[in-house]
Design a protein around this motif. Structure first.
Motif: not given
Length: 132
Positions: A35-61
Motif C-alpha cells: 500500500g505504500r508503493e502506490d506510485l509503482e502501482m500507477h506506473e504498472l497501470t500505465v504499462d498494462l494500458n499499453d499491453v491491453i491496448a496493443d492486443h485489443a487492436g484499438k490504437g493509442e489509448s
C-alpha cells in the motif's frame, strides 16, 4: 500459464464479466506491491494500458481517472482510445492483504492469451478470467 491465486477475488471478477452490452474477459495482476508503493502501482497501470491496448487492436489509448464523474470510485480507471474515446479497458486497483491487485476488464475480442503472456513476461503473477 495463469493459475487462480485468490478464489474469492476470481469469483468476484468473474461475476462482473456477466453478459451485458459487450462480451468481456479480464485478468487479475497480483503485483506484490504494498500500500505504500502506490506510485509503482500507477506506473504498472500505465504499462498494462499499453499491453491491453496493443492486443485489443484499438490504437493509442489514454487513462481516464473519472475525477469528474461521480459514477467512478477511487482507484477505478478506464483506458480510452485517443481517436474517439472508445472503451479499451476498465481497471480497479484493490488493496488486499496489504498488497495491490489490479483487476482489468476488456472486450473479449482482444487477444486474451497474449495479454496474459505479456504480463507474465513483465514478472507478475496473473490470473486470467474469461467471461464466457
Amino acid at each position: 500459464m495463469s493459475e487462480t491465486l485468490d478464489d474469492d477475488l476470481y469469483k468476484r471478477t468473474k461475476a462482473l464479466l456477466e453478459p451485458g452490452e459487450i462480451q468481456l474477459n479480464g485478468l487479475i495482476v497480483h503485483t506484490g506491491l504494498s500500500g505504500r508503493e502506490d506510485l509503482e502501482m500507477h506506473e504498472l497501470t500505465v504499462d498494462l494500458n499499453d499491453v491491453i491496448a496493443d492486443h485489443a487492436g484499438k490504437g493509442e489509448s489514454y487513462i481516464y481517472a473519472g475525477n469528474d464523474n461521480t459514477d467512478f470510485a477511487s482507484n477505478q480507471f478506464q483506458g480510452l482510445t485517443l481517436e474517439d474515446d472508445e472503451f479499451v479497458w476498465e481497471c480497479q486497483q484493490l488493496l488486499r492483504n496489504g498488497e495491490f491487485n489490479l483487476v482489468f476488464y476488456y472486450e473479449a475480442d482482444a487477444d486474451h492469451e497474449a495479454i496474459l503472456e505479456d504480463v507474465e513476461e513483465m514478472g507478475y503473477r496473473v490470473t486470467g478470467v474469461r467471461g464466457d
